[in-house]
Enzyme design. Structure first.
Site, PDB file in Angstrom:
ATOM      1  N   GLY A 163       0.827  -1.209   0.000  1.00  0.00           N
ATOM      2  CA  GLY A 163       0.000   0.000   0.000  1.00  0.00           C
ATOM      3  C   GLY A 163       0.855   1.251   0.000  1.00  0.00           C
ATOM      4  CB  SER A 203       0.977   4.002  10.216  1.00  0.00           C
ATOM      5  OG  SER A 203       1.703   5.184  10.457  1.00  0.00           O
ATOM      6  CG  ASN A 204       3.495   7.010  13.805  1.00  0.00           C
ATOM      7  OD1 ASN A 204       3.323   8.225  13.785  1.00  0.00           O
ATOM      8  ND2 ASN A 204       4.327   6.410  12.951  1.00  0.00           N
ATOM      9  CE1 TYR A 219       0.343   5.166   5.250  1.00  0.00           C
ATOM     10  CE2 TYR A 219       1.093   6.660   6.973  1.00  0.00           C
ATOM     11  CZ  TYR A 219       1.133   5.425   6.360  1.00  0.00           C
ATOM     12  OH  TYR A 219       1.960   4.451   6.861  1.00  0.00           O
ATOM     13  CE  LYS A 278      -0.853   2.086   6.506  1.00  0.00           C
ATOM     14  NZ  LYS A 278      -0.652   0.753   5.904  1.00  0.00           N
ATOM     15  CB  SER A 335       9.840  -0.066  10.502  1.00  0.00           C
ATOM     16  OG  SER A 335      10.530  -1.258  10.214  1.00  0.00           O
TER      17      SER A 335
HETATM   18  C1  15L Z   1       4.861   5.872   8.466  1.00  0.00           C
HETATM   19  O1  15L Z   1       3.726   5.420   8.604  1.00  0.00           O
HETATM   20  C2  15L Z   1       5.532   5.860   7.147  1.00  0.00           C
HETATM   21  O2  15L Z   1       5.176   4.744   6.365  1.00  0.00           O
HETATM   22  C3  15L Z   1       7.040   5.942   7.268  1.00  0.00           C
HETATM   23  O3  15L Z   1       7.566   6.278   6.003  1.00  0.00           O
HETATM   24  C4  15L Z   1       7.475   6.958   8.315  1.00  0.00           C
HETATM   25  O4  15L Z   1       7.143   8.240   7.907  1.00  0.00           O
HETATM   26  C5  15L Z   1       6.814   6.631   9.636  1.00  0.00           C
HETATM   27  O5  15L Z   1       5.417   6.532   9.516  1.00  0.00           O
HETATM   28  C6  15L Z   1       7.131   7.641  10.738  1.00  0.00           C
HETATM   29  O6  15L Z   1       6.217   8.176  11.369  1.00  0.00           O
HETATM   30  O7  15L Z   1       8.330   7.852  10.972  1.00  0.00           O
END
Ligand code: 15L
Length: 270
Positions: A72, A110-111, A139, A143, A169
């Site tokens: 994705g 994701s955060n 985005y 999530k 990561s």
């Molecule tokens: C994410 O969700 C992104 O995919 C990654 O590229 C970073 O930006 C990460 O978060 C982050 O918060 O460091």
């Protein structure tokens, strides 16, 4: 021999994780729209296709025991792209999992699904891994949406689902915020192994970070599924703190999602 489908296998995380997820008793089935040319034929197989192509997804899912869904868009993008790739694409993966009797799906959330939570709101405690959704962009919203989609497929079909609220990561922290949000490659693999274990049956939502000295996101939910991180971003502190002060007066550090909270909605980041 078990078969683990890795969607988005040619992306940053997929490429980083492939060697770390190899096991003598496991075949990695790699799925990506991009070509993967360095297949290890002893332990890997490749199905080329997009998560937006439901037939390709069904082909990829057929015959696997578990799915690691990394595929994705990984940062902010247009609403149309986010809906098609992240939301429809993930629904196609869950739909195929249910149709093919796959019992475990591990989802790269994701955060940014909870990016507007703040250090102050955590109130001196660590922010729980399953704190309620507060996306910081389209985005992050996608999530949060796929986390809830996982709940639906868990409750309807009994699929075991683990949502990984991944911090950062990468091989090393991408910036000073990463001193709290980093998850090392080895810890990322440890978290995925825990997510595939019997301890992670059911439905779980956990943070994906290392054992960072500066972390303020709780390790409790990860520990409950057997995740024991070993790395600490502190080894990079001197490098980053030469240019940035570590203070929660800084909105980048105060908010879970850091700079994503200010990025224009729907505008691609790369
Ligand atoms: C994410 O969700 C992104 O995919 C990654 O590229 C970073 O930006 C990460 O978060 C982050 O918060 O460091």
């Amino acid at each position: 021999m078990s078969r683990l489908l890795v969607t988005g296998a040619a992306g940053n995380m997929g490429t980083m994780l492939r060697p770390l997820l190899r096991r003598p008793d496991r075949t990695l089935r790699l799925f990506d729209i991009a070509d993967v040319t360095d297949i290890d034929s002893a332990s890997e197989e490749f199905v080329q296709g997009s998560v937006t192509d439901r037939e390709a997804v069904a082909r990829a899912v057929d015959g696997v025991d578990a799915i690691l869904h990394l595929g994705g868009l990984s940062t902010e993008d247009s609403w149309a792209n986010i809906l098609s790739v992240n939301v429809d694409g993930t629904q196609a993966v869950f739909d195929a999992a249910a149709a093919h009797g796959v019992t475990r799906v591990v989802v790269a959330s994701s955060n940014h699904a909870v990016g507007f939570w703040t250090h102050d709101e955590a109130g001196g405690s660590d922010l729980p891994g399953d704190v309620g959704a507060r996306p910081d962009g389209f985005y992050g919203w996608s999530k949060a949406a796929v986390e809830a989609l996982g709940r639906l497929y868990h409750d309807r079909f009994g699929i075991d689902v683990v949502n990984l609220r991944i911090g950062s990561s990468f091989e090393k922290p991408p910036n000073y915020r990463g001193l709290a949000s980093w998850m090392s490659p080895a810890d990322t693999a440890r978290l995925i192994e825990a997510s595939l274990s019997d301890d992670a049956k059911g439905f779980h939502t956990v943070w994906g970070i290392s054992k960072n000295s500066r972390a303020w996101w709780s390790g409790a939910e990860g520990a409950a599924i057997g995740y024991e991180p070993r790395d600490d971003a502190e080894q990079f502190a001197d490098e980053f703190l030469a240019e940035h002060e570590w203070t929660f007066d800084d909105p980048i550090l105060q908010r879970v999602g850091g700079a994503f909270c200010d990025h224009p909605l729907g505008q691609r980041m790369r």
